[in-house]
Every structure is written in structure tokens, then in C-alpha cells.
Design an enzyme around this catalytic site. Structure first.
Site, PDB file in Angstrom:
ATOM      1  N   TYR A  46      -2.362  26.196  -2.157  1.00  0.00           N
ATOM      2  CA  TYR A  46      -2.213  24.833  -1.185  1.00  0.00           C
ATOM      3  C   TYR A  46      -1.180  24.768  -0.128  1.00  0.00           C
ATOM      4  O   TYR A  46      -1.366  24.123   0.819  1.00  0.00           O
ATOM      5  CB  TYR A  46      -1.897  23.820  -2.229  1.00  0.00           C
ATOM      6  CG  TYR A  46      -3.234  23.241  -2.737  1.00  0.00           C
ATOM      7  CD1 TYR A  46      -4.048  24.130  -3.489  1.00  0.00           C
ATOM      8  CD2 TYR A  46      -3.577  21.971  -2.955  1.00  0.00           C
ATOM      9  CE1 TYR A  46      -5.197  23.714  -4.428  1.00  0.00           C
ATOM     10  CE2 TYR A  46      -4.716  21.627  -3.501  1.00  0.00           C
ATOM     11  CZ  TYR A  46      -5.614  22.356  -4.377  1.00  0.00           C
ATOM     12  OH  TYR A  46      -6.575  22.092  -4.898  1.00  0.00           O
ATOM     13  N   LYS A  92      -4.007  35.296 -13.026  1.00  0.00           N
ATOM     14  CA  LYS A  92      -5.137  36.230 -12.552  1.00  0.00           C
ATOM     15  C   LYS A  92      -4.099  37.670 -12.363  1.00  0.00           C
ATOM     16  O   LYS A  92      -4.345  38.219 -11.512  1.00  0.00           O
ATOM     17  CB  LYS A  92      -5.753  35.865 -11.327  1.00  0.00           C
ATOM     18  CG  LYS A  92      -7.088  36.718 -11.144  1.00  0.00           C
ATOM     19  CD  LYS A  92      -8.207  36.628 -11.883  1.00  0.00           C
ATOM     20  CE  LYS A  92      -9.205  37.815 -11.700  1.00  0.00           C
ATOM     21  NZ  LYS A  92     -10.276  37.767 -12.659  1.00  0.00           N
ATOM     22  N   ASP A 104     -10.498  33.423 -15.405  1.00  0.00           N
ATOM     23  CA  ASP A 104     -11.923  33.536 -15.539  1.00  0.00           C
ATOM     24  C   ASP A 104     -12.421  33.264 -17.139  1.00  0.00           C
ATOM     25  O   ASP A 104     -13.007  32.684 -17.625  1.00  0.00           O
ATOM     26  CB  ASP A 104     -12.591  34.720 -14.969  1.00  0.00           C
ATOM     27  CG  ASP A 104     -11.826  36.051 -15.413  1.00  0.00           C
ATOM     28  OD1 ASP A 104     -10.992  35.874 -15.877  1.00  0.00           O
ATOM     29  OD2 ASP A 104     -12.684  37.039 -15.114  1.00  0.00           O
ATOM     30  N   ASP A 159      -6.158  22.819 -10.391  1.00  0.00           N
ATOM     31  CA  ASP A 159      -7.266  21.999 -10.077  1.00  0.00           C
ATOM     32  C   ASP A 159      -8.442  22.102 -10.535  1.00  0.00           C
ATOM     33  O   ASP A 159      -9.107  21.204 -10.922  1.00  0.00           O
ATOM     34  CB  ASP A 159      -7.303  22.229  -8.395  1.00  0.00           C
ATOM     35  CG  ASP A 159      -8.174  21.397  -7.657  1.00  0.00           C
ATOM     36  OD1 ASP A 159      -8.331  20.071  -7.955  1.00  0.00           O
ATOM     37  OD2 ASP A 159      -8.979  22.065  -6.948  1.00  0.00           O
ATOM     38  N   ASP A 181     -10.465  19.679 -13.858  1.00  0.00           N
ATOM     39  CA  ASP A 181     -11.867  19.135 -13.744  1.00  0.00           C
ATOM     40  C   ASP A 181     -12.690  19.660 -15.015  1.00  0.00           C
ATOM     41  O   ASP A 181     -13.307  18.773 -15.394  1.00  0.00           O
ATOM     42  CB  ASP A 181     -12.501  19.568 -12.315  1.00  0.00           C
ATOM     43  CG  ASP A 181     -12.237  18.482 -11.144  1.00  0.00           C
ATOM     44  OD1 ASP A 181     -11.337  17.883 -11.436  1.00  0.00           O
ATOM     45  OD2 ASP A 181     -13.060  18.527 -10.589  1.00  0.00           O
TER      46      ASP A 181
HETATM   47  C1  IPM Z   1      -7.009  16.819  -7.201  1.00  0.00           C
HETATM   48  C2  IPM Z   1      -7.893  16.788  -6.063  1.00  0.00           C
HETATM   49  C3  IPM Z   1      -6.882  17.043  -4.969  1.00  0.00           C
HETATM   50  C4  IPM Z   1      -6.441  18.615  -5.009  1.00  0.00           C
HETATM   51  C5  IPM Z   1      -7.851  17.019  -3.542  1.00  0.00           C
HETATM   52  C6  IPM Z   1      -8.372  15.605  -3.092  1.00  0.00           C
HETATM   53  C7  IPM Z   1      -6.830  17.347  -2.377  1.00  0.00           C
HETATM   54  O1  IPM Z   1      -8.873  17.637  -6.106  1.00  0.00           O
HETATM   55  O2  IPM Z   1      -5.991  16.026  -7.294  1.00  0.00           O
HETATM   56  O3  IPM Z   1      -7.278  17.471  -8.232  1.00  0.00           O
HETATM   57  O4  IPM Z   1      -7.048  19.496  -4.740  1.00  0.00           O
HETATM   58  O5  IPM Z   1      -5.332  18.699  -5.592  1.00  0.00           O
HETATM   59 MG    MG Z   2      -9.207  18.294  -8.200  1.00  0.00          MG
END
Ligand code: IPM
Ligand code: MG
Length: 364
Positions: free
Chosen positions: A143, A194, A226, A250, A254
Site C-alpha cells: 500500500y 507468500k 492462498d 485486506d 473480508d
Molecule cells: C479496508 C478498505 C481499504 C483498504 C480501502 C477503502 C482503501 O478496503 O479498510 O479494508 O484497502 O485498506
Molecule cells: Mg478492505
């Protein structure tokens, strides 16, 4: 004497303002019951800040955050700003806030609530009892690594470059946060990398393994990313605490979130060195498709406020009360659209807030 806390509110875009109203009302109700006062100051970030000032993170917003005890951030971004170049996008505001406050540790719990097991897309027996904490490195890796950008070569071809880089110091400090976190949970830490392909991951793995010597009470394991993604959906109960870099975190957070049925239920904490204000925010985004329609689920944001009380303000009783209220409204069958199931009562954002206030009042 009443304890007063200075809280910066960053409602942001989309559903941000409506869920913030609920979180504030809930904090005030709990504060009143426990003799805590909150001084809330709002500041713009993300798309609304771009509209107001031309920048996704105005300097005044960052200053305001620095001067507070903690920051409650709702969500940023929306269709309106999607076409802007990357350095002017709302997301830049969020990344700037993380970097500006040095919030290197992102704690993302994914715990399934018994009332919502059937909201998960996975089978009950796979997700029942899931309780995972993802510790994501937040201010380094791909990032932020240099060089980055889109460059033109001598032949005129464009090349997009992002660099995944971690220094030993960055790895060590996030590893320590993760070991400390695992120590207070079930004592199992899985580091995800990885290392079979990436040099940066080889360093990551060797540093995490070295730090493990200081935490004999924690069992450390390693997985390639993975495989970790596959294991998360195959058998998520094998995980307790996961530590990983910015990009893998990230993605995996999710996936972990979705095990619980709705990303609309999950809070998170972003923390820096002691003394810096932490940022507390729901894992979900700004949901522009339902913004302003009173359909949003405010519970993740309300739970973020609880995390703020627990981790930043050291008010575990207030945090417990908020979490208990969330539990009560779910027990009573109130559901927003994202977690709706047969036989439950569909409510909007505001009505969910009212139900929470009622639950808090009844518990006093
Ligand atoms: C998160 C989001 C952010 C990230 C984006 C909106 C920049 O997806 O907080 O997980 O990638 O960190
Ligand atoms: Mg995210």
C-alpha cells in the site's frame, strides 16, 4: 466526577452519517448511565471532504484527530468520486489518516453471533463457533512501498509499479501486537505470507518466528496466503488469531467477515504506538446504493464504538453494555435488510437505533 472524552467523529460518505447518528446516540445513552461524557467534534474526510475542500484528508481533519482521545470513522467513498485520479480519491483520505496517525495495527474480529448463523452463506456446522481475530499490518507493505506509480518506459509503454516492502522493525512491531492479542485469546497465532514466492515474505516469516521466542505461551503456525484463503472457507474454526501484511490482511479480513453472515456486523480498531489516538471503524464500506434510505445496518458502527470504549478509553463496562444491547435487539428479532431472515422483524437504520436505546434503558 464525570469523565469526559474528546471524540472526533468522521461520518464520511454514503451511509456514514446515518450510522454515525445511531452510534452517537448509543454512546450518549451508555455515557449517561455510567457517568461518562463525550465531547464529539465532526470533521470531513473522503468524498465529502473533496467536495468541501478539494482534498480527501484536509490538514484540519488530521489535526482534529490528533487532538482527540479517539476517532470514530464511519465510511468513505462513492460513485461520484470513482473517476478521480488515484491521488485524489476518497480512499486516499483513509490511507492518509492511517499513515498520519501511525496506525500500524488493524484488529478485525470476525465472531459469529448465534442469532445470525443462518445469515452466513456457509453451512451451520462450518461456521458455528467461529471466533477469529485478524491482525493486519496497516501502514506498510504494498500500500505504501516505494517505488510506486505509473511510469513510461523509453519505448513509450506504460508500466504500473507498486512495491511490497517490509522492514524488520515494521514486522517486529505488528508481530508483537499479534502475539499479545493471541495471548489474551486462545493462544494460537497463524502468520500468513507468500514466503514460497516473495522475498519480502521470507523476511516476514523469519522475523515472526524470531519474535515467537518471547511468547512461549502462544503456538505459532504459518500458512501461505492462498492456502489460508482456502482454509478460511473450508474450516474456519481452526483459526484463532491471524497476523498478516497489509494487502493479504485486506483480502482475508473480508473473507473472514463474510463467515459471520454480514460484513454489516463487524467493527475494527486501528492502533498506533501508545498515546496516539486510535481509529475505530466498521469493516464495511459506504454502501452508496442504499445511502440516505434508512436501510443501513448500524450495528458494526455501534460495535466499533464499543471497541473504542474498550481499547482506547479503557471503559470495558460501557463496551459490555453496548455489546449486550446489540445482543438484545438481535434476540428480539430486529434485523436490517442485510441480515434479514424468515420470521424476523425488518427495521431501518433509525429504528434499529431506537431498539438499541430501548435495550440500554431497560438494562439500567
Ligand atoms: C479496508 C478498505 C481499504 C483498504 C480501502 C477503502 C482503501 O478496503 O479498510 O479494508 O484497502 O485498506
Ligand atoms: Mg478492505
Amino acid at each position: 466526577m464525570t469523565q469526559t472524552y474528546r471524540i472526533t467523529l468522521l461520518p464520511g460518505d454514503g451511509i456514514g452519517p446515518e450510522i454515525t447518528r445511531v452510534a452517537v446516540a448509543v454512546m450518549e445513552a451508555v455515557g449517561q448511565a455510567l457517568d461518562l461524557a463525550f465531547e464529539f467534534t465532526e470533521a470531513p474526510i473522503g468524498g465529502c471532504a473533496i467536495d468541501l475542500t478539494g482534498e480527501p484528508l484536509p490538514a484540519a481533519t488530521l489535526d482534529q484527530c490528533r487532538q482527540s482521545d479517539a476517532v470514530l470513522l464511519a465510511a468513505i467513498g462513492g460513485y461520484k468520486w470513482d473517476e478521480l485520479p488515484s491521488h485524489q480519491r476518497p480512499e486516499r483520505g483513509l490511507l492518509g489518516l492511517r499513515a498520519g496517525l501511525g496506525l500500524f495495527a488493524n484488529l478485525r474480529p470476525a465472531k459469529i453471533l448465534p442469532q445470525l448463523i443462518d445469515a452466513s452463506t456457509l453451512k451451520r456446522e462450518v461456521v458455528e463457533g467461529v471466533d477469529i481475530m485478524v491482525v493486519r499490518e496497516l501502514t506498510g507493505g504494498i500500500y505504501f512501498g516505494e517505488p510506486k506509480g505509473i511510469f513510461e518506459t523509453e519505448t513509450g509503454e506504460k508500466r504500473g509499479v507498486s512495491t511490497m516492502v517490509y522492514g524488520e522493525g515494521e514486522i517486529d512491531r505488528i508481530a508483537r501486537v499479534a502475539f499479545e492479542t493471541a495471548k489474551r485469546r486462545k493462544g494460537q497465532l497463524c502468520s500468513v505470507d507468500k514466503a514460497n514466492v516473495l522475498d519480502v515474505s521470507q523476511l516476514w516469516r523469519s522475523r515472526v518466528s524470531a519474535i515467537a521466542a518471547d511468547y512461549p505461551e502462544v503456538t505459532l503456525s504459518h500458512l501461505y496466503v492462498d492456502n489460508a484463503a482456502m482454509q478460511l472457507v473450508r474450516a474456519p474454526k481452526q483459526f484463532d488469531t491471524i497476523v498478516t501484511g497489509n494487502l493479504f490482511g485486506d483480502i482475508l479480513s473480508d473473507a473472514a467477515a463474510m463467515l459471520t453472515g454480514s460484513i454489516g456486523m463487524l467493527p475494527s480498531a486501528s492502533l498506533g504506538v501508545p498515546g496516539t489516538p486510535g481509529v475505530f471503524e466498521p469493516v464495511h464500506g459506504s454502501a452508496p446504493d442504499i445511502a440516505g434510505q434508512d436501510k443501513a445496518n448500524p450495528l458494526a458502527h455501534v460495535l466499533s464504538a464499543a471497541m473504542m470504549l474498550r481499547y482506547a478509553l479503557d471503559q470495558p463496562v460501557a463496551a459490555d453494555r453496548i455489546e449486550a444491547a446489540v445482543n438484545t435487539v438481535l434476540d428480539r428479532g430486529y434485523r436490517t435488510g442485510d441480515i434479514m431472515a424468515e420470521g424476523m422483524t425488518l427495521v431501518g437504520c433509525q429504528a434499529m437505533g431506537d431498539a438499541l436505546l430501548e435495550a440500554i434503558a431497560a438494562a439500567n
